[in-house]
Write a protein that holds these residues in place. Structure first.
Motif, PDB file in Angstrom:
ATOM      1  N   LYS A   8       0.964  -1.241   0.069  1.00 47.41           N
ATOM      2  CA  LYS A   8      -0.187  -0.031  -0.088  1.00 47.41           C
ATOM      3  C   LYS A   8       0.730   1.359   0.122  1.00 47.41           C
ATOM      4  O   LYS A   8       0.648   2.072  -0.693  1.00 47.41           O
ATOM      5  CB  LYS A   8      -0.977   0.138   1.232  1.00 47.41           C
ATOM      6  N   ASP A   9       1.964   1.124   0.876  1.00 49.78           N
ATOM      7  CA  ASP A   9       2.813   2.298   0.995  1.00 49.78           C
ATOM      8  C   ASP A   9       3.485   2.415  -0.604  1.00 49.78           C
ATOM      9  O   ASP A   9       3.695   3.664  -1.112  1.00 49.78           O
ATOM     10  CB  ASP A   9       3.721   2.008   1.952  1.00 49.78           C
ATOM     11  N   THR A  12       1.032   4.202  -3.045  1.00 50.67           N
ATOM     12  CA  THR A  12       0.833   5.553  -2.611  1.00 50.67           C
ATOM     13  C   THR A  12       2.148   6.428  -3.002  1.00 50.67           C
ATOM     14  O   THR A  12       1.907   7.661  -3.599  1.00 50.67           O
ATOM     15  CB  THR A  12       0.375   5.748  -1.004  1.00 50.67           C
ATOM     16  N   LYS A  16       1.038   4.689  -7.721  1.00 49.51           N
ATOM     17  CA  LYS A  16       0.043   5.642  -8.025  1.00 49.51           C
ATOM     18  C   LYS A  16       0.344   6.744  -9.176  1.00 49.51           C
ATOM     19  O   LYS A  16      -0.227   6.983 -10.026  1.00 49.51           O
ATOM     20  CB  LYS A  16      -0.671   6.210  -7.005  1.00 49.51           C
TER      21      LYS A  16
END
Length: 325
Positions: A8-9, A12, A16
């Motif tokens: 997820k990090d 982000t 992304k």
């Protein structure tokens, strides 16, 4: 290997931004496909709607319709070329980053796949294939266990001739999905096959009798009702099969089947364990018809790659309880 929170990090802070940069390319690909479909479909539709109409001088418009359809074909080739570029960038900038985030030592080759020898060595799918494709090859080591994995699609063809002498060729899937093999740290004397139990599911107890006469090895009956709900086992060596398929091993296979909800074929041959997870869709590919800026897509890719670690962990391949002779 990193947990999902770190992915997820990564999404982000890095992925992304890259996906946002790819959106323009994705939209260009989509636009080209739409133009191609319209330019081909409209002339074809007009032709069939008005070809027999006495009120339309169809011959006047025919060259325009042909030109439109040919333009559509040109747009298709342009879309395919642009799509390949989009896919190559996605594999390099996104998929490769996920693989190396999971384990920097893993090797990833976007356009390579397991060899035909590796596929055939599993002896899981005995139908001769006429077409063999695959991509997204990963090879590496998890703790002490080496593995190789890729997406594969094998097919055979049939050709039939109708009453008018016209031949028709059809392609049939043998296997499509993720194919994996890893070191079992033991040399097997025989071969053991664990495959989805279709016969008993369809025919109940009668199916058990049919199972005895399928495959190239004898049916092995095991004392685990839940395991036999999902799998049927054949082996060339009954004793060795029971030695391999311990209660813990059977529970692990049931867990894999439930967790991924996919048909799973497993074989033990040579000194390797082979696993084939069936998927109907293509994997690790970029979106075209929807925005690619979506963490769920990244999570899906991560989970698919983590199947490698899950198999090794669940089947206790890293415990090294056996020793090669």
């Amino acid at each position: 290997m990193i947990p999902l929170e770190e992915i997820k990090d990564l999404y982000t802070n890095q992925l992304k931004h890259k996906l946002l940069g790819l959106e323009r390319t994705r939209k260009n690909v989509l636009t080209l496909y739409i133009f191609a479909i319209v330019l081909i479909f409209v002339p074809v539709a007009v032709y069939f709607l008005f070809k027999n109409s006495p009120d339309v001088h169809f011959s006047r418009f025919f060259p325009i319709l042909i030109l439109g359809a040919l333009s559509g074909v040109v747009f298709i080739f342009m879309a395919i070329k642009k799509h390949r570029v989009y896919r190559a960038i996605f594999k390099k900038e996104v998929v490769s980053r996920i693989v190396h985030a999971i384990d920097p030592e893993w090797s990833y080759q976007a356009d390579a796949c397991l060899s035909q020898i590796e596929y055939s060595s599993s002896d899981l799918f005995r139908t001769a294939f006429d077409r063999y494709n695959g991509d997204d090859l990963i090879s590496g080591v998890i703790e002490s266990t080496d593995f190789r994995c890729s997406e594969l699609h094998t097919e055979y063809k049939t050709t039939t001739t109708d009453s008018k002498g016209k031949s028709r060729t059809e392609w049939h899937t043998i296997f499509k999905g993720l194919f994996f093999h890893a070191d079992f740290n033991k040399e097997f004397f025989g071969k053991t096959y664990v495959v989805p139990d279709q016969m008993e599911k369809l025919f109940g107890k009668f199916g058990q009798n049919i199972q005895r006469y399928t495959g190239n090895a004898d049916l092995v009956k095991l004392e685990n009702p839940e395991f036999e709900k999902y799998f049927v086992v054949h082996a060339t060596d009954q004793i060795e099969a029971r030695y391999i398929l311990t209660p813990t091993m059977m529970e692990a296979m049931v867990k894999l089947r439930k967790e991924y909800n996919r048909s799973i074929h497993i074989s033990f041959s040579g000194s390797r364990v082979y696993c084939a997870f069936s998927f109907g869709e293509d994997l690790f590919e970029p979106r075209v018809f929807k925005s690619g800026v979506n963490f769920k897509d990244i999570e899906t890719i991560y989970n698919l790659f983590m199947i490698n670690a899950t198999i090794i962990k669940e089947l206790n391949l890293n415990t090294r309880i056996w020793t090669k002779k």
